[in-house]
Design a protein around this motif. Structure first.
Motif, PDB file in Angstrom:
ATOM      1  N   MET A   1       0.783  -1.257  -0.036  1.00 51.32           N
ATOM      2  CA  MET A   1      -0.024  -0.061   0.095  1.00 51.32           C
ATOM      3  C   MET A   1       0.780   1.267   0.182  1.00 51.32           C
ATOM      4  O   MET A   1       0.334   2.282  -0.559  1.00 51.32           O
TER       5      MET A   1
ATOM      6  N   ASN B   1       3.191   0.745  -4.483  1.00 50.01           N
ATOM      7  CA  ASN B   1       2.444  -0.250  -5.409  1.00 50.01           C
ATOM      8  C   ASN B   1       3.340  -0.902  -6.679  1.00 50.01           C
ATOM      9  O   ASN B   1       3.128  -1.868  -7.037  1.00 50.01           O
TER      10      ASN B   1
ATOM     11  N   ASP C   1      -7.373  -3.956  -3.482  1.00 51.58           N
ATOM     12  CA  ASP C   1      -8.311  -3.335  -4.269  1.00 51.58           C
ATOM     13  C   ASP C   1      -9.585  -3.693  -3.729  1.00 51.58           C
ATOM     14  O   ASP C   1     -10.650  -2.904  -3.451  1.00 51.58           O
TER      15      ASP C   1
ATOM     16  N   PHE D   1     -10.231  -1.486  -0.430  1.00 48.18           N
ATOM     17  CA  PHE D   1     -10.490   0.010  -0.846  1.00 48.18           C
ATOM     18  C   PHE D   1     -12.123  -0.228  -1.260  1.00 48.18           C
ATOM     19  O   PHE D   1     -12.863   0.884  -0.831  1.00 48.18           O
ATOM     20  N   GLU D   2     -12.549  -1.042  -1.935  1.00 48.27           N
ATOM     21  CA  GLU D   2     -13.841  -1.035  -2.329  1.00 48.27           C
ATOM     22  C   GLU D   2     -14.908  -1.232  -1.131  1.00 48.27           C
ATOM     23  O   GLU D   2     -15.747  -0.386  -0.998  1.00 48.27           O
TER      24      GLU D   2
ATOM     25  N   THR E   1     -14.846   1.976   1.041  1.00 44.70           N
ATOM     26  CA  THR E   1     -15.356   3.110   0.306  1.00 44.70           C
ATOM     27  C   THR E   1     -16.702   2.831   0.745  1.00 44.70           C
ATOM     28  O   THR E   1     -17.681   3.832   1.005  1.00 44.70           O
TER      29      THR E   1
ATOM     30  N   ASN F   1     -12.353  10.857  -0.173  1.00 42.67           N
ATOM     31  CA  ASN F   1     -11.795  12.013  -1.339  1.00 42.67           C
ATOM     32  C   ASN F   1     -10.472  11.865  -1.253  1.00 42.67           C
ATOM     33  O   ASN F   1      -9.737  12.203  -2.435  1.00 42.67           O
ATOM     34  N   HIS F   2      -9.704  11.153  -0.619  1.00 43.24           N
ATOM     35  CA  HIS F   2      -8.316  11.166  -0.476  1.00 43.24           C
ATOM     36  C   HIS F   2      -7.778   9.543  -0.377  1.00 43.24           C
ATOM     37  O   HIS F   2      -7.954   9.103   0.846  1.00 43.24           O
ATOM     38  N   TYR F   3      -6.857   9.294  -1.262  1.00 46.19           N
ATOM     39  CA  TYR F   3      -6.253   8.059  -1.433  1.00 46.19           C
ATOM     40  C   TYR F   3      -5.552   7.745  -0.092  1.00 46.19           C
ATOM     41  O   TYR F   3      -5.828   6.628   0.771  1.00 46.19           O
ATOM     42  N   HIS F   4      -4.698   8.416   0.410  1.00 51.10           N
ATOM     43  CA  HIS F   4      -3.764   8.315   1.524  1.00 51.10           C
ATOM     44  C   HIS F   4      -4.684   8.339   2.872  1.00 51.10           C
ATOM     45  O   HIS F   4      -4.119   7.570   3.808  1.00 51.10           O
TER      46      HIS F   4
ATOM     47  N   MET G   1      -7.658   7.125   3.237  1.00 49.71           N
ATOM     48  CA  MET G   1      -8.285   5.599   3.216  1.00 49.71           C
ATOM     49  C   MET G   1      -7.124   4.854   3.618  1.00 49.71           C
ATOM     50  O   MET G   1      -7.574   3.774   4.285  1.00 49.71           O
ATOM     51  N   ALA G   2      -6.100   5.014   2.738  1.00 48.10           N
ATOM     52  CA  ALA G   2      -5.013   3.811   3.087  1.00 48.10           C
ATOM     53  C   ALA G   2      -4.471   3.969   4.309  1.00 48.10           C
ATOM     54  O   ALA G   2      -4.475   2.959   5.021  1.00 48.10           O
TER      55      ALA G   2
END
Length: 747
Positions: A198, A201, A358, A361-362, A365, A479-482, A484-485
């Protein structure tokens, strides 16, 4: 009567092909292979979900397995109770799974292959990790639910598993035309590998292996081909070499004990018993004389197989022998096949982690969209209540002047004042300006009077502030990948802290196991075989003392070396070889062993024609005669082969061997037929052929006649044969040429 227009004509092969492909895909996707997202097969997923639905949680009482199995079969998995119970049992067996998912109560089998008790006797409940890591958040719309087989229930398409279960617990399954075999791994390492991916990648499989060292089997043991693991994890296929863990302890009388404390994962079950039998076999066959005693002292505390050794034993050489000759060293075939995006795919280590991340993240979300939606709903209601507190007098006036609830609600939402009595025109004007939402209006009407206390209003304001903070937090995560990560990484670290365990399996590069086989002291023995096919060897002195009894009780008796092989020729044209060392050696009264047990000879399908030691046969030319009258000579050296079974002679269809015999000292051949024809001719007329040849015709046979017996004669010895009660002197038969008809014997 069927209408001809309704009959659809089609190619039968096309129908069969389509039907088989449909069946194969059904087995692959719906039964045999795990999904890469949650690492579970359908039967496992349905069983765990059913337990969750029944409320059989880790902190509640156990429930009968029969109840769980019946409920799962009736609602979700109509494929028989045994498949469901077997899956439930395996998920509860800590020696099979890297992480047990079911907490079993009762007899759930043992590492030595004992089966679980019947489902009516055993009980189960979910493990804590299963509930918190595998089944949590199902109420937050994180996965799709699909109809069950009869569309009466809904079941999750996949479970929202927080860790890559496909790696953690591994998988095995046989589908149609394909199979999966994935080893279990260590939870701490898998979590570290996911976090590393994570954060980068572009990480390679080699870099991932700095975190995930390799398999971690629940039985421990040692992986000895560390350098080959990278290739296995990149291709998704290969072979892992496993060894058991061996320790040396001091025993009684100064003897050493070789103690096996960990076994290869492939040895669990019946293979532990096989290992003990194999070690006993090495002792019996004199492959080793260093082992005095074998005992299996395994218990709930763990594996403990003890070999008591003679003084002065070369322990390293003996250990290497066990690695070579038994399953103490074994291979685990890896085939990392799983269902990815609806189709079976062989995956690398990185691809499995990619699919898992993946999926995370789904799931995350969907979870935070659900939470955000709920918080926004709360925000709407809270804002309505705060606004209502500011105009509470007006709302009370509206309530007192209205005839029904709907009239009040209409006024609050749309500012409609018709039919409502107001005290003043000012109040009516203010009422017309009201514009609460439907949900706010409902909340205001449902509000209790105590909510108007000052402290309650203050609490409502604080709650609203908290809601706004959560909304901002959830929107940031979405709204932000980091962001959520970071949430996913935090959850993974919590799982690692709560459930992580130290690695059990060692990983190293070990040298090939090499041992020096002790040279057997060559000695002459006597081979004995009775009429029932039981064979053994005895010492020459035993033979000399019991010669008369031995010849009465045994059909085949000859001297040979203990390093030699025994050749068994059969009527089917086969040669079976037996190592003399594989036969029991010892006492006169020992029964011996059936030759079926130590060779490929099958007494039900073939008849024994000739038995002799290989050393004797190599020094001779062997005469073959068959029922169809074919004869030939073969050099005995042709029968020196490494295979346990080989073709001794080629036969025509329906033919069989009637004689195999060394021919060097003999001068004449006599063939006797069922119809009573005898033909004597010179041995020199029989050509030397290869064992793969048919030979030449020895006698011309009548339409339904065949050779019944064949004899080899010396010149100066009298031979007689019995034909239907009449004695025939073979030496006095007229000497003829090969391929003649012979002389008819009158009875």
């Amino acid at each position: 009567m069927a209408n001809a227009d309704n009959i659809i004509r089609t190619e039968y092969s096309e129908i069969m092909q389509k039907s088989y492909i449909d069946y194969a895909m059904s087995v692959i996707v719906s039964r045999a292979l795990p999904d890469v997202r949650d690492g579970l097969k359908p039967v496992q997923r349905r069983t765990l979900y059913d337990m969750y639905e029944l409320g059989i949680r880790y902190d509640r009482p156990y429930r009968k397995c029969a109840r769980i199995v019946g409920d799962t079969m009736g609602k979700y998995h109509p494929h028989g109770d045994s498949s469901i119970y077997d899956a439930l049992v395996v998920m509860a067996q800590e020696f099979k799974k890297g992480q047990a998912l079911v907490d079993g109560h009762g007899n759930f089998g043992s590492i030595e292959g004992d089966g679980a008790a019947a489902m009516r006797y055993t009980e189960a409940r979910l493990e804590k990790i299963t509930q918190e890591v595998y089944l949590n958040d199902l109420d937050k719309d994180v996965v799709d639910f699909v109809s069950n087989f009869d569309e009466t229930e809904k079941e999750p398409e996949v479970l929202p598993v927080r860790v890559p279960n496909l790696l953690l617990n591994g998988a095995d399954g046989i589908a149609v035309g394909m199979a999966t075999s994935i080893p279990p791994h260590n939870l701490n390492e898998v979590v570290d590998g996911v976090i590393a991916y994570m954060k980068n990648n572009e990480i390679t499989n080699e870099e991932l292996m700095q975190y995930i060292q390799g398999p971690d089997f629940p039985t421990g043991g040692i992986v000895v081909n560390k350098d080959e693991l990278l290739s296995i994890y990149e291709k998704g296929t290969g072979k892992i070499k496993l060894r058991g863990k061996v320790e040396i302890e001091k025993g009684k009388a100064g003897r050493n004990l070789l103690v096996i404390t960990e076994i290869p994962y492939t040895m669990i079950g019946a293979n532990i018993g096989k290992f003990l039998n194999d070690v006993a076999g090495l002792v019996e066959s004199k492959k080793t004389t260093d082992i005095v005693d074998i005992s299996n002292q395994s218990s709930k505390e763990g594996i403990r197989i003890v070999l008591e050794l003679k003084k002065g034993t070369d322990i390293e050489n003996l250990t290497n022998m066990l690695y070579k000759k038994t399953r103490l060293e074994d291979t685990f075939g890896v085939n990392m096949l799983a269902v990815a995006n609806g189709k079976p795919e062989t995956l690398s280590l990185k691809q499995i982690i990619e699919h898992h991340v993946d999926f995370q993240f789904e799931v995350t979300t969907r979870k935070y969209n659900t939470l955000l939606s709920k918080e926004k709903e709360k925000q709407e209601i809270q804002e309505g209540l705060i606004k209502a507190c500011d105009v509470i007098d007006l709302i009370i006036e509206i309530l007192r002047g209205s005839k029904n609830r709907e009239q009040v609600k209409n006024c609050l939402v749309n500012g409609a004042t018709e039919g409502i009595r107001f005290r003043t025109k000012t109040s009516e004007k203010q009422a017309k300006k009201l514009g609460f939402t439907e949900k706010q209006a409902t909340a205001i009407l449902d509000m209790r009077l105590y909510k108007l206390i000052g402290l309650e209003i203050e609490a409502l304001t604080k709650e609203h502030e908290e809601t706004l903070k959560k909304i901002a937090q959830y929107e940031d995560i979405l709204n932000h990948y980091h962001s959520m990560a970071a949430v996913i990484i935090k959850e993974l670290k919590a799982v690692k802290k709560a459930y992580g365990k130290p690695r059990k399996t060692q990983i190293e590069n070990a040298k090939e196991a090499v041992y020096e086989e002790k040279k057997i002291e060559e000695a002459e023995v006597v081979f004995l075989m009775d009429r029932f096919g039981y064979a053994k060897t005895v010492d020459q002195s035993v033979y000399e003392r019991n010669k008369e009894t031995i010849h009465q009780e045994n059909r085949h008796i000859f001297h040979c070396m203990n390093t030699d092989k025994i050749c068994v020729f059969t009527d089917t044209g086969c040669l079976h070889t037996i190592k003399v060392l594989d036969l029991p050696y010892g006492k006169m009264r020992d029964k011996g062993v059936p030759i079926d047990n130590v060779s490929n000879f099958d007494s039900k399908k073939e008849q024994l024609v000739y038995v002799e030691s290989l050393n004797q046969i190599k020094q001779s030319r062997m005469l073959f005669a068959t029922a169809f009258g074919m004869v030939k000579l073969v050099e005995g050296s042709e029968f020196e082969v490494s295979k346990r079974t080989t073709t001794a002679t080629k036969l025509a269809e329906g033919d069989k061997v009637v004689l195999v015999q060394p021919a060097d000292e003999m001068e004449y051949v006599v063939l006797q037929t069922k119809e009573g024809y005898f033909l004597r001719f010179m041995k020199t007329e029989v050509p030397l052929k290869k064992k793969a040849a048919l030979g030449v015709r020895g006698i011309t046979l009548g339409a339904k006649d065949e050779v019944e017996h064949a004899y080899l004669l010396e010149n100066r010895t009298d031979y007689t044969a019995d034909y239907k009660g009449k004695s025939v002197s073979l030496n006095r038969l007229k000497l003829a040429k090969r391929d003649g008809k012979g002389t008819k014997t009158r009875v």
